[in-house]
Design a protein around this motif. Structure first.
Motif, PDB file in Angstrom:
ATOM      1  N   SER A 220       0.834  -1.205   0.000  1.00  0.00           N
ATOM      2  CA  SER A 220       0.000   0.000   0.000  1.00  0.00           C
ATOM      3  C   SER A 220       0.866   1.252   0.000  1.00  0.00           C
ATOM      4  CB  SER A 220      -0.902   0.013   1.238  1.00  0.00           C
ATOM      5  OG  SER A 220      -0.143   0.290   2.402  1.00  0.00           O
ATOM      6  N   THR A 221       0.254   2.388  -0.331  1.00  0.00           N
ATOM      7  CA  THR A 221       0.973   3.662  -0.234  1.00  0.00           C
ATOM      8  C   THR A 221       1.393   3.895   1.209  1.00  0.00           C
ATOM      9  OG1 THR A 221      -0.261   4.574  -2.110  1.00  0.00           O
ATOM     10  CG2 THR A 221       0.816   6.153  -0.654  1.00  0.00           C
ATOM     11  N   GLY A 222       0.593   3.404   2.159  1.00  0.00           N
ATOM     12  CA  GLY A 222       0.947   3.524   3.571  1.00  0.00           C
ATOM     13  C   GLY A 222       2.254   2.829   3.893  1.00  0.00           C
ATOM     14  N   TRP A 223       2.505   1.674   3.259  1.00  0.00           N
ATOM     15  CA  TRP A 223       3.756   0.941   3.477  1.00  0.00           C
ATOM     16  C   TRP A 223       4.957   1.757   2.991  1.00  0.00           C
ATOM     17  CZ3 TRP A 223       5.329  -3.442   5.904  1.00  0.00           C
ATOM     18  CH2 TRP A 223       6.565  -3.984   5.541  1.00  0.00           C
ATOM     19  N   PHE A 224       4.857   2.271   1.764  1.00  0.00           N
ATOM     20  CA  PHE A 224       5.935   3.086   1.220  1.00  0.00           C
ATOM     21  C   PHE A 224       6.152   4.341   2.062  1.00  0.00           C
ATOM     22  CE2 PHE A 224       4.827   0.520  -2.455  1.00  0.00           C
ATOM     23  CZ  PHE A 224       6.064   0.255  -3.024  1.00  0.00           C
ATOM     24  N   THR A 225       5.045   4.989   2.448  1.00  0.00           N
ATOM     25  CA  THR A 225       5.143   6.244   3.192  1.00  0.00           C
ATOM     26  C   THR A 225       5.779   6.036   4.558  1.00  0.00           C
ATOM     27  OG1 THR A 225       3.155   7.039   2.059  1.00  0.00           O
ATOM     28  CG2 THR A 225       3.843   8.249   4.014  1.00  0.00           C
ATOM     29  N   MET A 226       5.392   4.971   5.259  1.00  0.00           N
ATOM     30  CA  MET A 226       5.956   4.718   6.578  1.00  0.00           C
ATOM     31  C   MET A 226       7.455   4.451   6.496  1.00  0.00           C
ATOM     32  SD  MET A 226       5.397   4.577   9.835  1.00  0.00           S
ATOM     33  CE  MET A 226       3.666   4.206  10.225  1.00  0.00           C
ATOM     34  N   VAL A 227       7.870   3.647   5.518  1.00  0.00           N
ATOM     35  CA  VAL A 227       9.293   3.337   5.379  1.00  0.00           C
ATOM     36  C   VAL A 227      10.083   4.601   5.033  1.00  0.00           C
ATOM     37  CG1 VAL A 227      11.013   2.018   4.093  1.00  0.00           C
ATOM     38  CG2 VAL A 227       8.859   0.942   4.741  1.00  0.00           C
ATOM     39  N   ILE A 228       9.561   5.416   4.119  1.00  0.00           N
ATOM     40  CA  ILE A 228      10.234   6.657   3.743  1.00  0.00           C
ATOM     41  C   ILE A 228      10.301   7.603   4.937  1.00  0.00           C
ATOM     42  CG2 ILE A 228      10.071   8.718   2.287  1.00  0.00           C
ATOM     43  CD1 ILE A 228       8.792   6.869   0.138  1.00  0.00           C
ATOM     44  N   ALA A 229       9.212   7.674   5.708  1.00  0.00           N
ATOM     45  CA  ALA A 229       9.192   8.537   6.896  1.00  0.00           C
ATOM     46  C   ALA A 229      10.267   8.106   7.891  1.00  0.00           C
ATOM     47  CB  ALA A 229       7.814   8.494   7.546  1.00  0.00           C
ATOM     48  N   ILE A 230      10.427   6.806   8.077  1.00  0.00           N
ATOM     49  CA  ILE A 230      11.466   6.297   8.990  1.00  0.00           C
ATOM     50  C   ILE A 230      12.850   6.689   8.491  1.00  0.00           C
ATOM     51  CG2 ILE A 230      12.566   4.195   9.854  1.00  0.00           C
ATOM     52  CD1 ILE A 230       9.723   2.955   9.958  1.00  0.00           C
ATOM     53  N   GLU A 231      13.026   6.686   7.185  1.00  0.00           N
ATOM     54  CA  GLU A 231      14.321   7.062   6.602  1.00  0.00           C
ATOM     55  C   GLU A 231      14.673   8.517   6.894  1.00  0.00           C
ATOM     56  OE1 GLU A 231      14.849   4.262   2.638  1.00  0.00           O
ATOM     57  OE2 GLU A 231      14.084   6.286   2.421  1.00  0.00           O
ATOM     58  N   ILE A 232      13.673   9.402   6.835  1.00  0.00           N
ATOM     59  CA  ILE A 232      13.981  10.838   6.887  1.00  0.00           C
ATOM     60  C   ILE A 232      13.648  11.504   8.220  1.00  0.00           C
ATOM     61  CG2 ILE A 232      13.599  11.012   4.390  1.00  0.00           C
ATOM     62  CD1 ILE A 232      10.974  12.451   4.979  1.00  0.00           C
ATOM     63  N   CYS A 233      12.928  10.826   9.121  1.00  0.00           N
ATOM     64  CA  CYS A 233      12.461  11.450  10.359  1.00  0.00           C
ATOM     65  C   CYS A 233      13.068  10.781  11.591  1.00  0.00           C
ATOM     66  CB  CYS A 233      10.941  11.372  10.469  1.00  0.00           C
ATOM     67  SG  CYS A 233      10.033  12.018   9.045  1.00  0.00           S
ATOM     68  N   ASP A 234      13.406  11.600  12.592  1.00  0.00           N
ATOM     69  CA  ASP A 234      13.873  11.057  13.868  1.00  0.00           C
ATOM     70  C   ASP A 234      12.708  10.629  14.751  1.00  0.00           C
ATOM     71  OD1 ASP A 234      16.551  11.585  13.169  1.00  0.00           O
ATOM     72  OD2 ASP A 234      16.357  13.658  13.863  1.00  0.00           O
ATOM     73  N   ASN A 235      11.604  11.367  14.663  1.00  0.00           N
ATOM     74  CA  ASN A 235      10.400  11.067  15.438  1.00  0.00           C
ATOM     75  C   ASN A 235       9.187  11.222  14.530  1.00  0.00           C
ATOM     76  OD1 ASN A 235      11.560  11.061  18.391  1.00  0.00           O
ATOM     77  ND2 ASN A 235      12.350  12.933  17.437  1.00  0.00           N
ATOM     78  N   ILE A 236       8.252  10.289  14.620  1.00  0.00           N
ATOM     79  CA  ILE A 236       7.076  10.304  13.740  1.00  0.00           C
ATOM     80  C   ILE A 236       5.798  10.210  14.581  1.00  0.00           C
ATOM     81  CG2 ILE A 236       5.901   9.178  11.801  1.00  0.00           C
ATOM     82  CD1 ILE A 236       8.661   7.819  11.199  1.00  0.00           C
ATOM     83  N   LYS A 237       4.881  11.116  14.353  1.00  0.00           N
ATOM     84  CA  LYS A 237       3.560  11.040  14.974  1.00  0.00           C
ATOM     85  C   LYS A 237       2.542  10.793  13.876  1.00  0.00           C
ATOM     86  CE  LYS A 237       0.724  13.231  18.526  1.00  0.00           C
ATOM     87  NZ  LYS A 237       0.637  14.390  19.475  1.00  0.00           N
ATOM     88  N   VAL A 238       1.840   9.667  13.972  1.00  0.00           N
ATOM     89  CA  VAL A 238       0.907   9.244  12.921  1.00  0.00           C
ATOM     90  C   VAL A 238      -0.511   9.609  13.335  1.00  0.00           C
ATOM     91  CG1 VAL A 238       0.094   7.312  11.535  1.00  0.00           C
ATOM     92  CG2 VAL A 238       2.451   7.323  12.381  1.00  0.00           C
ATOM     93  N   TYR A 239      -1.226  10.277  12.453  1.00  0.00           N
ATOM     94  CA  TYR A 239      -2.587  10.729  12.731  1.00  0.00           C
ATOM     95  C   TYR A 239      -3.608   9.894  11.949  1.00  0.00           C
ATOM     96  CZ  TYR A 239      -0.490  14.917  14.815  1.00  0.00           C
ATOM     97  OH  TYR A 239       0.238  15.775  15.604  1.00  0.00           O
ATOM     98  N   GLY A 240      -4.532   9.267  12.667  1.00  0.00           N
ATOM     99  CA  GLY A 240      -5.671   8.605  12.040  1.00  0.00           C
ATOM    100  C   GLY A 240      -5.522   7.132  11.747  1.00  0.00           C
ATOM    101  N   MET A 241      -4.370   6.536  11.972  1.00  0.00           N
ATOM    102  CA  MET A 241      -4.187   5.117  11.660  1.00  0.00           C
ATOM    103  C   MET A 241      -4.711   4.253  12.807  1.00  0.00           C
ATOM    104  SD  MET A 241      -0.698   3.024  10.629  1.00  0.00           S
ATOM    105  CE  MET A 241      -0.480   3.946   9.098  1.00  0.00           C
ATOM    106  N   VAL A 242      -5.553   3.272  12.480  1.00  0.00           N
ATOM    107  CA  VAL A 242      -6.107   2.385  13.503  1.00  0.00           C
ATOM    108  C   VAL A 242      -5.141   1.238  13.783  1.00  0.00           C
ATOM    109  CG1 VAL A 242      -8.492   2.938  12.922  1.00  0.00           C
ATOM    110  CG2 VAL A 242      -7.376   0.987  11.812  1.00  0.00           C
ATOM    111  N   PRO A 243      -5.199   0.635  14.980  1.00  0.00           N
ATOM    112  CA  PRO A 243      -4.315  -0.489  15.296  1.00  0.00           C
ATOM    113  C   PRO A 243      -4.702  -1.748  14.537  1.00  0.00           C
ATOM    114  CG  PRO A 243      -5.867  -0.112  17.088  1.00  0.00           C
ATOM    115  CD  PRO A 243      -6.042   1.025  16.119  1.00  0.00           C
TER     116      PRO A 243
END
Length: 310
Positions: A220-243
């Motif tokens: 999913s685009t969510g998979w790509f986005t999360m991995v890219i975010a981990i690459e470029i961000c020290d801390n990530i706050k995710v809004y709206g994602m359910v467990p």
């Protein structure tokens, strides 16, 4: 004579009862066997049974060489201490988190999720937008929303099959994105290279024990986005994602949530998740499996989840 006929009728009735009992028993055995097969074939996707997860250090995973500009010689050098990753889920509606999101150093969005008209809940700032090849035309149709924002200079990363958006292919979609990059100089547009696309596949395999292609899975685009975010961000706050267990514990009569916050009449979120997770014919996103992986990554990469919290 009458007694003989009566005896024959009794024997026939007895045989019919036995025959009927055999039919019922065989039916039950077939149904039992069928249920067992279905449990094996259509069980929730999730991580493969008895699979030993092979951890990957995503900070050293690939580097910035996996991104190629559509125009010019720009490099993908975005690096942020704090990031807000705003999902497209309808759970962001009513949160009034817009000011908090806009105050974050970098804000990451996906596909054609809009901000205009939803600023109170999702904010207006965009630092990075990750767009699937299937969403390109929807983005192009609304240039004022996504492309010519005078108040920002966002990075856009396009992902998709190399034969559609790869530099070597130079097909219609590639040329369209290249034209966008040339027209809107404030944008920095990149594609994910074929080699890095394969790495995204192998990462899914390492984390789940499932071969993406053999298991008929689409990342999913969510998979790509999360991995890219981990690459470029020290801390990530995710809004709206359910467990991962959200849809399994929904109660009868609970409010149904649209899959996208900007499509109130679109498909329902949990129906979409469960159908994709259980689908075995054709290709499907594995949203729940991906969220299981994200939950494992949370502590390792300083990821927190809000609206809802988990």
């Amino acid at each position: 004579m009458g007694l003989k006929l009566s005896g024959n009728k009794g024997q026939q009735s007895h045989r019919l009862v036995i025959f009927a009992a055999i039919i019922v028993l065989m039916t039950l055995l077939i149904l039992y066997g069928s249920n067992n097969v279905n449990d094996a074939v259509y069980a929730p996707f999730h991580v493969a049974t008895n699979y030993a997860i092979k951890a990957t250090d995503l900070k050293k995973w690939s580097g910035k060489d996996g991104y190629v500009p559509f125009h010019g010689n720009k490099t993908m050098n975005l690096q942020c201490h704090n990031c807000a990753l705003v999902t497209s889920s309808s759970h962001v509606l009513g949160t009034r988190a817009g000011k908090e999101i806009d105050s974050t150093e970098c804000v990451i969005r996906m596909n054609d999720a809009p901000t205009l008209g939803y600023e109170t809940d999702v904010g207006n700032k965009t630092s990075l937008r990750v767009i699937a090849h299937s969403s390109v035309f929807r983005v192009v149709r609304r240039p004022n929303e996504y492309l010519q924002r005078p108040d920002s200079n966002p990075v856009i990363i396009f992902w998709g099959p190399p034969n559609k958006i790869g530099k070597e292919a130079k097909g219609t979609l590639y040329r369209l994105i290249q034209r966008i990059s040339m027209t809107y100089s404030n944008l920095s547009c990149f594609s994910i290279t074929a080699n890095k696309m394969r790495k995204f596949d192998s990462l899914f395999h390492r984390e789940t024990g499932r071969d993406r292609q053999k298991s008929h899975s689409w990342l999913s685009t969510g998979w790509f986005t999360m991995v890219i975010a981990i690459e470029i961000c020290d801390n990530i706050k995710v809004y709206g994602m359910v467990p991962p267990n959200h849809c399994g514990k929904s109660k009868p009569g609970s409010k149904k949530m649209p899959y996208h916050y900007y499509k109130p009449r679109g498909p329902e979120e949990c129906v979409t998740y469960l159908q994709n997770e259980g689908g075995r014919r054709g290709n499907h996103h594995r949203f729940i499996t991906e969220k299981q992986v994200f939950s494992r990554w949370a502590k390792q990469y300083n990821i927190t989840f809000t609206h809802p919290n988990w």
